[in-house]
Design a protein around this motif. Sequence first.
Motif, short mmCIF file in Angstrom:
data_model
loop_
_atom_site.label_atom_id
_atom_site.label_comp_id
_atom_site.label_asym_id
_atom_site.label_seq_id
_atom_site.Cartn_x
_atom_site.Cartn_y
_atom_site.Cartn_z
N ARG A 47 0.81 -1.21 0.00
CA ARG A 47 0.00 0.00 0.00
C ARG A 47 0.85 1.28 0.00
N ASP A 48 2.08 1.20 -0.51
CA ASP A 48 2.88 2.41 -0.70
C ASP A 48 2.66 2.86 -2.14
N LEU A 49 1.48 3.43 -2.40
CA LEU A 49 1.09 3.75 -3.77
C LEU A 49 1.94 4.88 -4.36
N SER A 50 2.27 5.89 -3.56
CA SER A 50 3.09 6.99 -4.07
C SER A 50 4.48 6.49 -4.47
N GLY A 51 5.07 5.65 -3.62
CA GLY A 51 6.36 5.08 -3.97
C GLY A 51 6.29 4.19 -5.20
N GLY A 181 -6.29 9.78 8.59
CA GLY A 181 -6.02 8.37 8.88
C GLY A 181 -6.54 7.47 7.76
N ARG A 182 -7.70 7.80 7.21
CA ARG A 182 -8.22 7.02 6.07
C ARG A 182 -7.29 7.14 4.86
N ALA A 183 -6.78 8.35 4.63
CA ALA A 183 -5.87 8.55 3.50
C ALA A 183 -4.59 7.73 3.68
N LEU A 184 -4.08 7.65 4.91
CA LEU A 184 -2.87 6.86 5.15
C LEU A 184 -3.12 5.36 4.98
N LYS A 185 -4.34 4.90 5.27
CA LYS A 185 -4.65 3.49 5.03
C LYS A 185 -4.60 3.16 3.54
N LEU A 186 -5.01 4.14 2.71
CA LEU A 186 -4.98 3.91 1.26
C LEU A 186 -3.56 4.00 0.71
N ASP A 187 -2.78 4.98 1.20
CA ASP A 187 -1.42 5.20 0.72
C ASP A 187 -0.56 5.55 1.93
N ARG A 188 0.14 4.56 2.46
CA ARG A 188 0.75 4.69 3.78
C ARG A 188 1.94 5.65 3.80
N ASN A 189 2.59 5.90 2.66
CA ASN A 189 3.77 6.77 2.65
C ASN A 189 3.58 8.00 1.78
N ASN A 190 2.34 8.43 1.62
CA ASN A 190 2.08 9.63 0.82
C ASN A 190 2.68 10.85 1.53
N ILE A 191 3.56 11.55 0.83
CA ILE A 191 4.30 12.66 1.45
C ILE A 191 3.37 13.76 1.92
N THR A 192 2.38 14.10 1.11
CA THR A 192 1.46 15.18 1.46
C THR A 192 0.64 14.82 2.69
N THR A 193 0.12 13.59 2.73
CA THR A 193 -0.69 13.17 3.87
C THR A 193 0.14 13.14 5.15
#
Length: 475
Positions: A47-51, A181-193
């Motif tokens: 779930r590291d979608l940004s990476g 928290g919901r956004a981090l569940k979708l993309d755990r390493n999103n820099i903006t979140t």
Amino acid sequence: MNCPKCGTPLENTYRCPKCQFEEPTLKRIIMASNYHYNQGLSKAKIRDLSGAITSLQMSLKYNKHNTGARNLLGLVYFQMGETVSALGEWIISVHFQSRGNIAKNYIKKVQNNPGQLQVINNTIQNYNMALRYLEEGNGDLAIIELKKVVNLNPNYIRAYQLLGLLYIQHKQYAAARKILGRALKLDRNNITTVRYMNELMGYTHQRRKSREVEQQKAGLVQIKDPNPIVIERTAASYNDFNTSTLSFVNILIGIIIGAAVVGLLAVPSIKKTKASEYNAAVVEYSGQISERNKQIATLQNQLDTLTNENDKMKNNMDSVDSLADSGENEERLIQAMKAYLDNDFVTAGTVLADVNKSLLDGQDAQSVYEFLLSKTKDTVENQIYEQAHIYYDDKDYMNAVTYFNKVLNLNPDSAEAWYYMGRSYQSLTDFEEARNCYRTIIEHYGDSEYVDEAQSYLDQIQDQTSAGQTAESES
């Protein structure tokens, strides 16, 4: 790229399927692309979608024909709620690999589900409406629209981030923590979140410290004065009053007090009730006005969104068509080269006549085209020109246009081909293309014998167009 030993085309492989030669540079490029693809796949699984997006984009920089990486990039975009970006990657993937490509199934699943397309459209409209409200300074209305977005598309990370930022701005820290928290569940390493979450932790820590200071102030005990001032009371002297008189006085005092209570409590209450009713009416009318303004803004936004989407789709289709034309040009150039190597100069020149030089990509392709043109032009130009005239004399103007265009691919300076192609377009009532052909003769081939006739037919088209416009205005 072709095999340096046998000349066999190498399509997304560094090992020649014919002679088994391995091209070392191409091998390093493909292996680097596959490495970044594997990195993106590993990140997507956790779930590291940004990476994953970063790694897959790097893979495509090394090898744009890596359809596996492009398909996975589209899936990651789709998982983040970016459906338009996902469709763009899948369309490019199908262009590079039309057979056995799973991206076709992804595109069909989206296109064959009208409900999902409507949800995507509504999501884009509501998100754009939220941005419009933010530009106008209406943060509360923007929050309402973003709530609709996350309800329609629970995977849209951008909406979660913007909604969390607005909650922080309105000091609703608990709601902001929940949304981020919901956004981090979708993309755990999103820099903006992660940055928004760190800002939120700083706000909550500062708030907790201020609350502890207030509690410490409330717990302080006031120290008593060890030497208080004592006021001595003198004994009161009472006079005897008549009981009936005293009762009358008490009743009178009670009436006065009751009237005072009514004046102090009842009258302000009545005024407050009337003011409340007036405020309620003002709020109701303001709400109606706001709702109408919102409907007008929504309709205008829908119109703008549809216009933008239409432009984007046209641009995407143009880019796809351009890529397809470029690929067909390269295939025709390869066919012409094979025919030339087989000493079949007629076939080589005929195929080369279908190649549009302006769509060839790269200096090598341009050089090959110029070489083949110099070797085959004299052989086939007259044959194609005669065939074009046969179609023109038989009034088969569609094929005449096609073959005159082939002549111009071989010899762009043929004023005669420009003239007869313009006459063919004029016979087909395609006045715009005919006008372009005549203008080319007038502007670039002024010494040609066809200049006067081209000008005459150009004036004739202008007269016909003006007469048609006058008839339409009168009707």
